[in-house]
Design an enzyme around this catalytic site. Structure first.
Site, PDB file in Angstrom:
ATOM      1  N   TYR A  67      11.360  -5.578 -17.036  1.00 16.54           N
ATOM      2  CA  TYR A  67      12.637  -4.862 -16.971  1.00 16.54           C
ATOM      3  C   TYR A  67      13.089  -4.623 -18.411  1.00 16.54           C
ATOM      4  O   TYR A  67      13.415  -5.573 -19.137  1.00 16.54           O
ATOM      5  CB  TYR A  67      13.668  -5.674 -16.192  1.00 16.54           C
ATOM      6  CG  TYR A  67      13.364  -5.762 -14.711  1.00 16.54           C
ATOM      7  CD1 TYR A  67      13.910  -4.849 -13.822  1.00 16.54           C
ATOM      8  CD2 TYR A  67      12.497  -6.743 -14.214  1.00 16.54           C
ATOM      9  CE1 TYR A  67      13.620  -4.913 -12.460  1.00 16.54           C
ATOM     10  CE2 TYR A  67      12.194  -6.808 -12.859  1.00 16.54           C
ATOM     11  CZ  TYR A  67      12.768  -5.888 -11.990  1.00 16.54           C
ATOM     12  OH  TYR A  67      12.474  -5.947 -10.641  1.00 16.54           O
ATOM     13  N   GLN A 114      -0.830  -0.824  -2.035  1.00 17.19           N
ATOM     14  CA  GLN A 114      -0.742   0.203  -1.003  1.00 17.19           C
ATOM     15  C   GLN A 114      -1.771   1.299  -1.234  1.00 17.19           C
ATOM     16  O   GLN A 114      -2.334   1.846  -0.283  1.00 17.19           O
ATOM     17  CB  GLN A 114       0.666   0.798  -0.964  1.00 17.19           C
ATOM     18  CG  GLN A 114       0.854   1.875   0.089  1.00 17.19           C
ATOM     19  CD  GLN A 114       2.293   2.322   0.209  1.00 17.19           C
ATOM     20  OE1 GLN A 114       3.230   1.541   0.006  1.00 17.19           O
ATOM     21  NE2 GLN A 114       2.513   3.585   0.543  1.00 17.19           N
ATOM     22  N   GLU A 125      -0.458  16.141   6.197  1.00 18.43           N
ATOM     23  CA  GLU A 125       0.049  15.655   4.905  1.00 18.43           C
ATOM     24  C   GLU A 125      -0.203  16.733   3.866  1.00 18.43           C
ATOM     25  O   GLU A 125      -1.317  17.228   3.729  1.00 18.43           O
ATOM     26  CB  GLU A 125      -0.646  14.350   4.520  1.00 18.43           C
ATOM     27  CG  GLU A 125      -0.515  13.930   3.074  1.00 18.43           C
ATOM     28  CD  GLU A 125       0.930  13.747   2.628  1.00 18.43           C
ATOM     29  OE1 GLU A 125       1.302  14.338   1.585  1.00 18.43           O
ATOM     30  OE2 GLU A 125       1.682  13.027   3.325  1.00 18.43           O
ATOM     31  N   ASP A 133      10.382   5.680   5.203  1.00 18.93           N
ATOM     32  CA  ASP A 133      11.345   6.135   4.203  1.00 18.93           C
ATOM     33  C   ASP A 133      12.145   7.347   4.670  1.00 18.93           C
ATOM     34  O   ASP A 133      13.180   7.666   4.073  1.00 18.93           O
ATOM     35  CB  ASP A 133      10.616   6.490   2.904  1.00 18.93           C
ATOM     36  CG  ASP A 133      10.174   5.254   2.127  1.00 18.93           C
ATOM     37  OD1 ASP A 133      10.539   4.138   2.536  1.00 18.93           O
ATOM     38  OD2 ASP A 133       9.469   5.405   1.108  1.00 18.93           O
TER      39      ASP A 133
END
Length: 533
Positions: free
Chosen positions: A217, A115, A35, A309
């Protein structure tokens, strides 16, 4: 340059790559993960681990650590608002409903956790299991031949360059995926917006006005802006669309610009703001990503397999992206292990795409609909709950790694080959637990209480045999109906907990048939049979 060797090289240290390392090590496969960033991300990308993901973590020694971790800030910040600014009048306000119980379908409720909290736990488990995990390490050129893959790797801390030779590569290197780009694999779908994330600390008490807002939003600083809680009191992330076709790019978002955009979104031009680094250990102020819905045209090119992804991107609404990626690599891990350990033909890897692509396409469609509903008319969360359960537990694989006999569909959808094996409350050695816990890391043959005593003809140790009423106790008497077979039936469960084959009745004939079934599922060549002349 020096050369190192491994069975599987994983590109990418996000939650999907780290999960792949855990799953492969459980199968006994040597793993090297690289990574480029110095540490796991602080950004709260996924916030909900689905029941299916928690089942997988349960089977790999992670559930307890995840449950014990601090819960997501969304546990209490339940409101979703739409407005011009956070401090301004609301155009719409809703509340995300609590997740319904899925105890009828599985042993694991979902986990509401960031996460950014989970990734270090998964990394620690991977290393505990023996994975070689190297952060701050960059993957360069990758070439492949008939026998393996050669990768150029650089330690970004010391500058040391070396070569890694691997049998296979898992590309879990994100939505931009340099590996996917180098292979020339195109994507199919739609890109909705380019977005920058800016994490910051600020006291928004006045603008919140006592509301437990988790998502906003907003129309400022530009329409399509999203404000979300990060990982604690006073920590937020602002997501602002930008347009590369108008010459805009991440370089425009200086720390001063970030402060101005946060003040515009909140509606307080004097707000004190501290911009946080996008990646710990760096000075970068923003992280860029695409609000998009697409699936790659190929999941595999030779010995390089795409996951997470790198192979599919979906809007964040519904929290389905990371869960889908984790389940990708769980599907892939047992297949890679079987091939590498000589228990399966290489063609078994060809079943990865036909099994996982339909799931990604359905998930992208649902996430896109939810995104449009939330940004427009509001709502959509009830549909998300239904979708999460169905997409996590209710799909069926159709591939050469699933054997459905003629007329098998007449036995009923329950327990049909290609579906996840049903959850039942059972007892083993006097201890109550879920039937899900009985499966893996190899194949499992479950025989009904009235099945004939014939042992499987395959005596090669490829599967564990469990008999209801002996090693497993089904006190509710539901096993046969749940699997669509008779009380003397048989069910073959793959290492990933999906049903590979079933027989309404287990007898001498089906016992003799089983080795051929296993050979076909594992893509092994079948010996030719020459009849008498």
């Amino acid at each position: 340059m020096s050369e190192e060797n491994t069975a599987v090289l994983i590109a990418g240290g996000g939650i999907v790559g780290l999960s792949a390392a855990v799953f492969l090590r459980r199968q006994g496969v040597p793993v090297l993960l690289v990574e480029r960033h110095p540490g796991t991300s602080m950004l709260a990308k996924a916030r909900v681990l689905s029941p299916r993901t928690m089942e997988l973590y349960r089977g790999h020694g992670l559930e307890e650590a995840v449950r014990a971790a601090p819960p997501s800030v969304f546990l209490d910040a339940t409101d979703v608002v739409r407005a011009t600014t956070l401090a301004g009048p609301e155009e719409h306000r809703g509340s995300r409903p609590p997740g319904e119980s899925v105890a009828w379908a599985g042993p694991c409720p979902p986990a509401l956790v960031e996460q950014s909290t989970v990734e270090p736990l998964v990394r620690a488990r991977a290393e505990e299991l023996g994975a070689d995990v190297r952060f701050h390490t960059e993957l360069g050129e990758v070439t492949q031949d008939a026998d393996g893959v050669t990768a150029q790797v650089t330690d970004r801390a010391t500058g040391r360059r070396y070569t890694v030779r691997a049998r296979y590569v898992i590309a879990a290197d994100g939505h931009r995926s340099p590996l996917r780009g180098a292979l020339g694999i195109r994507t199919r779908g739609k890109r909705l917006a380019h977005v920058v994330n800016m994490a910051f600390e600020a006291d928004l008490t006045a603008a919140l006005r006592g509301r437990p807002v988790g998502l906003g939003y907003l129309a400022r600083p530009v329409p399509g802006t999203l404000l979300a809680r990060l990982d604690g009191a006073g920590r937020w992330v602002l997501m602002v669309p930008y347009d590369p076709e108008r010459g805009e790019g991440p370089q425009d978002f200086t720390p001063e610009r970030c402060v101005a955009d946060v003040r515009a979104a909140v509606g307080d031009e004097h707000l004190e703001v501290r911009v946080l680094p996008a990646v710990p250990g760096t000075s970068r102020a923003v992280h860029t990503w695409e609000l998009a819905s697409w699936v790659a045209e190929e999941y595999r090119r030779g010995r390089i397999l795409l996951a997470g992804d790198a192979v599919h991107v979906m809007p964040p609404s519904g929290g389905l992206g990371a869960n889908t990626g984790i389940q990708d690599v769980h599907n892939l891990a047992w297949k890679l292990a079987a091939v590498l350990q000589g228990r399966a033909g290489a063609e078994l890897l060809d079943t990865y795409e036909p099994e996982r692509r339909p799931v990604a396409e359905l998930t992208c469609a649902l996430s896109t609909r939810l995104q449009e509903e939330r940004a427009g008319a509001g709502g959509g969360d009830a549909a998300a709950q239904v979708g999460r359960v169905a997409l996590g537990l209710g799909y069926r694989y159709v591939s050469d790694a699933v054997m459905e006999a003629d007329g098998d569909e007449r036995l009923g959808e329950a327990g049909r080959p290609g579906t996840r094996a049903p959850h039942l409350a059972v007892e083993r050695a006097g201890r109550a637990y879920s039937s899900i816990d009985a499966y893996g890391p190899g194949f499992t043959l479950v025989l009904g209480p009235d099945a004939a005593p014939d042992r499987p003809a395959a005596g090669d140790g490829r599967l564990e045999v469990l008999r209801i009423g002996r090693r497993l106790s089904d006190s509710c008497g539901q096993w046969a109906a749940a699997h669509g077979v008779g009380s003397g039936g048989a069910v073959l469960v793959r290492p990933d907990g999906f049903i590979a084959w079933r027989a309404h009745a287990w007898d001498t004939g089906t016992a003799r048939e089983l080795p051929g079934v296993l050979d076909r599922v594992l893509a092994l060549p079948r010996p030719s049979v020459t009849g008498d002349r």
